[in-house]
Design an enzyme around this catalytic site. Structure first.
Site, PDB file in Angstrom:
ATOM      1  N   CYS A   2       0.879  -1.159   0.000  1.00 47.91           N
ATOM      2  CA  CYS A   2       0.000   0.000   0.000  1.00 47.91           C
ATOM      3  C   CYS A   2       0.916   1.208   0.000  1.00 47.91           C
ATOM      4  O   CYS A   2       2.130   1.079   0.085  1.00 47.91           O
ATOM      5  CB  CYS A   2      -0.854   0.012   1.254  1.00 47.91           C
ATOM      6  SG  CYS A   2      -1.788  -1.504   1.468  1.00 47.91           S
ATOM      7  N   ARG A  27       1.084   1.749  -5.960  1.00 51.81           N
ATOM      8  CA  ARG A  27       1.335   0.729  -4.947  1.00 51.81           C
ATOM      9  C   ARG A  27       0.063  -0.018  -4.552  1.00 51.81           C
ATOM     10  O   ARG A  27       0.114  -1.005  -3.818  1.00 51.81           O
ATOM     11  CB  ARG A  27       1.930   1.376  -3.696  1.00 51.81           C
ATOM     12  CG  ARG A  27       3.204   2.130  -3.938  1.00 51.81           C
ATOM     13  CD  ARG A  27       3.676   2.784  -2.676  1.00 51.81           C
ATOM     14  NE  ARG A  27       4.122   1.789  -1.716  1.00 51.81           N
ATOM     15  CZ  ARG A  27       5.361   1.324  -1.643  1.00 51.81           C
ATOM     16  NH1 ARG A  27       6.267   1.764  -2.480  1.00 51.81           N
ATOM     17  NH2 ARG A  27       5.697   0.434  -0.743  1.00 51.81           N
ATOM     18  N   TRP A  75      -3.904  -1.763  -1.264  1.00 47.96           N
ATOM     19  CA  TRP A  75      -3.999  -2.984  -2.061  1.00 47.96           C
ATOM     20  C   TRP A  75      -4.328  -4.071  -1.055  1.00 47.96           C
ATOM     21  O   TRP A  75      -3.500  -4.440  -0.221  1.00 47.96           O
ATOM     22  CB  TRP A  75      -2.679  -3.277  -2.761  1.00 47.96           C
ATOM     23  CG  TRP A  75      -2.746  -4.435  -3.712  1.00 47.96           C
ATOM     24  CD1 TRP A  75      -3.177  -4.405  -5.017  1.00 47.96           C
ATOM     25  CD2 TRP A  75      -2.364  -5.784  -3.456  1.00 47.96           C
ATOM     26  NE1 TRP A  75      -3.093  -5.657  -5.566  1.00 47.96           N
ATOM     27  CE2 TRP A  75      -2.597  -6.522  -4.644  1.00 47.96           C
ATOM     28  CE3 TRP A  75      -1.854  -6.460  -2.356  1.00 47.96           C
ATOM     29  CZ2 TRP A  75      -2.337  -7.892  -4.752  1.00 47.96           C
ATOM     30  CZ3 TRP A  75      -1.596  -7.829  -2.467  1.00 47.96           C
ATOM     31  CH2 TRP A  75      -1.832  -8.525  -3.650  1.00 47.96           C
ATOM     32  N   ASN A  99       1.394   0.083   5.883  1.00 51.83           N
ATOM     33  CA  ASN A  99       1.784  -0.623   4.673  1.00 51.83           C
ATOM     34  C   ASN A  99       2.524  -1.873   5.112  1.00 51.83           C
ATOM     35  O   ASN A  99       3.470  -1.783   5.891  1.00 51.83           O
ATOM     36  CB  ASN A  99       2.712   0.268   3.832  1.00 51.83           C
ATOM     37  CG  ASN A  99       3.406  -0.511   2.727  1.00 51.83           C
ATOM     38  OD1 ASN A  99       2.835  -1.444   2.174  1.00 51.83           O
ATOM     39  ND2 ASN A  99       4.632  -0.128   2.413  1.00 51.83           N
ATOM     40  N   GLY A 100       2.080  -3.044   4.648  1.00 52.26           N
ATOM     41  CA  GLY A 100       2.770  -4.284   5.009  1.00 52.26           C
ATOM     42  C   GLY A 100       1.789  -5.302   5.547  1.00 52.26           C
ATOM     43  O   GLY A 100       0.586  -5.231   5.285  1.00 52.26           O
ATOM     44  N   GLU A 480       8.617 -11.644 -21.984  1.00 53.60           N
ATOM     45  CA  GLU A 480       8.296 -10.308 -21.510  1.00 53.60           C
ATOM     46  C   GLU A 480       7.121  -9.723 -22.306  1.00 53.60           C
ATOM     47  O   GLU A 480       6.220  -9.105 -21.736  1.00 53.60           O
ATOM     48  CB  GLU A 480       9.544  -9.410 -21.584  1.00 53.60           C
ATOM     49  CG  GLU A 480       9.342  -7.958 -21.214  1.00 53.60           C
ATOM     50  CD  GLU A 480       8.694  -7.719 -19.859  1.00 53.60           C
ATOM     51  OE1 GLU A 480       8.542  -8.647 -19.066  1.00 53.60           O
ATOM     52  OE2 GLU A 480       8.288  -6.566 -19.614  1.00 53.60           O
ATOM     53  N   LYS A 484       3.581  -8.585 -20.639  1.00 51.73           N
ATOM     54  CA  LYS A 484       3.112  -7.200 -20.798  1.00 51.73           C
ATOM     55  C   LYS A 484       1.682  -7.193 -21.328  1.00 51.73           C
ATOM     56  O   LYS A 484       0.829  -6.470 -20.841  1.00 51.73           O
ATOM     57  CB  LYS A 484       4.057  -6.481 -21.779  1.00 51.73           C
ATOM     58  CG  LYS A 484       4.301  -5.058 -21.543  1.00 51.73           C
ATOM     59  CD  LYS A 484       5.332  -4.733 -20.506  1.00 51.73           C
ATOM     60  CE  LYS A 484       5.159  -5.412 -19.187  1.00 51.73           C
ATOM     61  NZ  LYS A 484       6.198  -5.274 -18.242  1.00 51.73           N
ATOM     62  N   GLU A 487      -0.943  -8.604 -18.646  1.00 51.05           N
ATOM     63  CA  GLU A 487      -1.209  -7.830 -17.433  1.00 51.05           C
ATOM     64  C   GLU A 487      -2.041  -6.573 -17.687  1.00 51.05           C
ATOM     65  O   GLU A 487      -2.786  -6.152 -16.818  1.00 51.05           O
ATOM     66  CB  GLU A 487       0.075  -7.502 -16.663  1.00 51.05           C
ATOM     67  CG  GLU A 487       1.011  -6.514 -17.295  1.00 51.05           C
ATOM     68  CD  GLU A 487       2.203  -6.188 -16.393  1.00 51.05           C
ATOM     69  OE1 GLU A 487       3.308  -6.034 -16.914  1.00 51.05           O
ATOM     70  OE2 GLU A 487       2.018  -6.074 -15.168  1.00 51.05           O
ATOM     71  N   HIS A 503       5.726 -30.204 -29.199  1.00 48.50           N
ATOM     72  CA  HIS A 503       5.726 -31.215 -28.134  1.00 48.50           C
ATOM     73  C   HIS A 503       4.470 -31.102 -27.271  1.00 48.50           C
ATOM     74  O   HIS A 503       4.450 -31.572 -26.139  1.00 48.50           O
ATOM     75  CB  HIS A 503       7.004 -31.099 -27.306  1.00 48.50           C
ATOM     76  CG  HIS A 503       8.217 -31.341 -28.130  1.00 48.50           C
ATOM     77  ND1 HIS A 503       8.571 -32.601 -28.570  1.00 48.50           N
ATOM     78  CD2 HIS A 503       9.126 -30.496 -28.683  1.00 48.50           C
ATOM     79  CE1 HIS A 503       9.658 -32.512 -29.323  1.00 48.50           C
ATOM     80  NE2 HIS A 503      10.008 -31.238 -29.405  1.00 48.50           N
ATOM     81  N   LYS A 602       2.157  -2.069  -8.026  1.00 48.33           N
ATOM     82  CA  LYS A 602       3.515  -2.024  -8.575  1.00 48.33           C
ATOM     83  C   LYS A 602       4.560  -2.621  -7.640  1.00 48.33           C
ATOM     84  O   LYS A 602       5.438  -3.339  -8.070  1.00 48.33           O
ATOM     85  CB  LYS A 602       3.897  -0.579  -8.908  1.00 48.33           C
ATOM     86  CG  LYS A 602       5.221  -0.521  -9.619  1.00 48.33           C
ATOM     87  CD  LYS A 602       5.254   0.529 -10.664  1.00 48.33           C
ATOM     88  CE  LYS A 602       6.512   0.444 -11.490  1.00 48.33           C
ATOM     89  NZ  LYS A 602       6.384  -0.523 -12.592  1.00 48.33           N
TER      90      LYS A 602
HETATM   91  C1  F6R Z   1       5.339  -6.284 -14.694  1.00 48.27           C
HETATM   92  C2  F6R Z   1       6.089  -5.864 -13.519  1.00 48.27           C
HETATM   93  C3  F6R Z   1       6.336  -6.865 -12.467  1.00 48.27           C
HETATM   94  C4  F6R Z   1       7.631  -6.555 -11.706  1.00 48.27           C
HETATM   95  C5  F6R Z   1       7.795  -7.516 -10.513  1.00 48.27           C
HETATM   96  C6  F6R Z   1       9.081  -7.266  -9.772  1.00 48.27           C
HETATM   97  O1  F6R Z   1       5.218  -5.270 -15.625  1.00 48.27           O
HETATM   98  O2  F6R Z   1       6.460  -4.726 -13.384  1.00 48.27           O
HETATM   99  O3  F6R Z   1       6.353  -8.164 -12.975  1.00 48.27           O
HETATM  100  O4  F6R Z   1       8.719  -6.678 -12.568  1.00 48.27           O
HETATM  101  O5  F6R Z   1       6.710  -7.356  -9.649  1.00 48.27           O
HETATM  102  O6  F6R Z   1       9.125  -5.988  -9.236  1.00 48.27           O
HETATM  103  P1  F6R Z   1      10.485  -5.307  -8.852  1.00 48.27           P
HETATM  104  O7  F6R Z   1      11.261  -5.115 -10.118  1.00 48.27           O
HETATM  105  O8  F6R Z   1      10.121  -4.017  -8.214  1.00 48.27           O
HETATM  106  O9  F6R Z   1      11.195  -6.250  -7.927  1.00 48.27           O
END
Ligand code: F6R
Length: 607
Positions: A2, A27, A75, A99-100, A480, A484, A487, A503, A602
């Protein structure tokens, strides 16, 4: 996961809190709330939904007016997103934001229930508020100390006590918290972007320290109330870098920022045309002689590690294992003092990556962190750190952070290869020169491909499922690209090693199913093209990402996206751009909230 904020100063506190929270919504964004001292009484406003829902509610019902308070964007972990589960939470005389996660909240809740306390919410946070209230004897520091001895978990707390109007207390364990100091005003926040519009000067709060914000200044003490002197740091981020700057979304702005982020990240680490990590305190000696290398990370950062694996193995000839942090930490990994563990993280606060780092240290391995968040927990805990200079990344879907992570992987691989005697000085200088030229190519790729990707994305928006295929570095890119897309567009997709399709997975191909094939590695082109023909023959709609000169026969591809041809090993840096753009425009065309995709946040500071 959060965001928390706090303010003490002459400005309208509600306004400051809302504005600071708007920079932390990345967050978490399923509910928000604030608590402000109004006429020496704590007044709370909170609401399920986005911060804007809180703002709307306060417009209708009135907002707290005052000059000291705390705020939260959530969150949900314990209890669904709802008005009642939103922070702040209160005991009779104490209100707080958190937060936590409090791991032992059930035991504490039972203890409090046995002592006639009742609870309104399902959160672990309310338990801390009630416990503080239970022990409160008029001395906030003493009470915080007592409570911190009883709670277990990760937390950053902003606390106000009803009988200490105008004062905000803050403390933390594991979860990050900074304390900003402006002229006659002070702040707390989970991250720097929240306060940067007000001040660039901030302190990093350490575990078990308490910050006391009062009369516009801040003082620090330990849990016993002993005064602590701390170093003031200055953020090097420009306030505008945390704004959209005319773009419709942060994600597209951040895609455009990639060339600059690469330059800022690699330039200080290149001397006389050769990679030189001495600026980060890393000598060539520190990069050689390892038995094996583990790259451990989550999500996109782990995909950057996949690129690193191919490049380090190819150039430095050291075996590299890429591992998902949440798997690594529970698998009794076979590492020892002869190994190097590289942790990659944008935030530097990801719980699993942090735990993987601690475990690696316990097992005696050398550790190196590649991190964007300055002064973050991972950066502070690792023996060696290479900061990426992407600036604040606000969009939940990572783009520029990935790009700088791979650019650092290249630099590292070049320096390791040279240190291990696997490439000559001339070869190393040539590769470094090519790397330095990538920002211009990336800029051109973005400009040239925006229209094409916007158009091709209209062919994806109705798909139920799609597939990304590639070999070698192109497989790393496919992973990747696929992440992308899913998500932010919410369309299911899979990344597959092209040679592995037959396979089993090829049975998924149906008429019209989009298959995005990444074919930037000329040495593997023929093989991948055969795999594309196999899916095409089964009805797939094929979109091929290849270089400008690749010879792709007309009947193989429905759409071809061409990127500039650069050194083959560096092709991921241009190859990823159309994959980012396709994901972005598919999400836009489906009307999704691009920067804040559902169910995500994030910074993943919980397991
Ligand atoms: C996807 C994305 C996540 C982060 C993952 C790790 O677009 O951003 O998959 O890469 O949550 O986060 P960090 O890099 O902050 O450890």
């Amino acid at each position: 996961m959060c965001g928390i904020v706090g303010y003490v100063g002459p400005r309208d506190c509600s306004e400051v809190l809302v504005s600071a929270l708007s920079k932390l919504e990345y967050r978490g964004y399923d509910s928000a709330g604030i608590a402000v001292f109004e006429d020496d009484k704590i007044k709370v406003a909170k609401s399920k939904g986005r911060l804007l829902d809180l703002v709307d509610k306060m417009k209708k019902e009135g907002r707290p007016c005052g000059h000291a308070g705390i705020g939260h964007t959530r969150w949900a972990t314990h209890g669904e997103p709802s008005d009642v589960n939103s922070h702040p939470h209160s005991g009779k005389r104490v209100t707080l934001v958190h937060n936590g996660i409090i791991e032992n909240y059930k035991e504490i809740k039972q203890f409090l229930i046995d002592n006639d306390r009742t609870f309104l919410s399902d959160t672990d946070t309310e338990v801390v508020a009630q416990l503080l209230d239970f022990y409160y004897d008029g001395n906030p520091i003493k009470t915080i100390h007592k409570v911190l001895r009883e709670v277990r978990g990760s937390f950053a707390l902003g606390i106000v006590f009803a009988d200490h109007p105008g004062t905000v207390y803050a403390t933390r364990c594991e979860s990050p918290l900074i304390v900003g100091q402006g002229l006659g005003e002070c702040f707390i926040a989970s991250d720097v972007p929240a306060i940067i519009q007000y001040t660039k000067d901030y302190y990093l709060l350490e575990h078990d320290e308490i910050a006391v914000l009062k009369n516009g200044t801040v003082s620090f003490c330990d849990l016993h109330g002993r005064h602590i002197e701390k170093d003031l740091k200055t953020a090097d981020w420009d306030p505008d870098s945390a704004e959209k700057g005319g773009y419709e979304h942060y994600m597209i702005k951040e895609i455009h920022e990639q060339p600059t982020s690469i330059k800022t990240t690699i330039s200080p680490r290149i001397e006389n045309g050769m990679p030189d990590l001495s600026e980060c305190g890393i000598t060539p000696q520190m990069l050689k002689g390892y038995r094996q290398i583990y790259i451990v990370a989550c999500g996109t950062a782990m995909h950057a590690g996949m690129v690193g694996k191919y490049v380090i193995e190819k150039l430095a000839r050291v075996p590299v294992i890429v591992d998902i942090a949440s798997e690594f930490r529970y698998r009794e990994p076979l590492i020892n003092e002869d190994d190097l563990v590289i942790i990659i993280s944008q935030s530097g606060e990801t719980a699993d990556s942090k735990a993987a780092l601690e475990l690696s240290k316990e097992l005696g391995a050398k550790t190196l962190a590649i991190v964007n968040g300055k002064g973050s927990s991972i950066a502070r805990a690792a023996e060696m750190v290479i900061y990426t200079h992407a600036g604040p990344e606000i969009a939940v879907a990572s783009t520029k952070a990935y790009m700088v992570q791979i650019s650092v992987m290249y630099l590292l691989a070049f320096e390791m290869a040279y240190a291990n005697g696997k490439i000559t000085e001339e070869e190393c200088a040539k590769l470094t020169k090519s790397l330095m030229s990538t920002p211009d190519y990336i800029e051109k790729t973005i400009e040239d491909l925006i229209d094409d990707c916007q158009y091709i994305s209209t062919k994806l928006i109705t798909a139920d499922s799609l597939m990304y295929i590639g070999r070698g570095l192109d497989y790393a890119l496919s992973m990747e690209g696929s992440l992308k897309l899913k998500e932010i567009s919410y369309i299911h997709s899979e990344a597959y090693a092209a040679g592995e399709l037959k396979h089993g997975t090829i049975s998924l191909i149906t008429d019209g199913m989009p298959v995005i094939a990444v074919v930037t590695q000329n040495t593997l082109m023929e093989k991948t093209v055969s795999n594309i023909k196999e899916v095409k023959a089964r009805g797939a709609m094929t979109i091929i990402v290849c270089d400008q000169y690749a010879n792709i026969e007309g009947d193989v591809a429905d759409y071809v996206i061409r990127v500039p041809q650069i050194d083959e090993i560096l092709m991921p840096m241009v190859g990823i751009v159309p994959l980012q753009l396709l994901a972005y425009y598919t999400s836009v065309n489906r009307g999704n909230d691009v920067d804040k995709p559902r169910n995500l946040a994030k910074s993943v500071t919980v397991e």
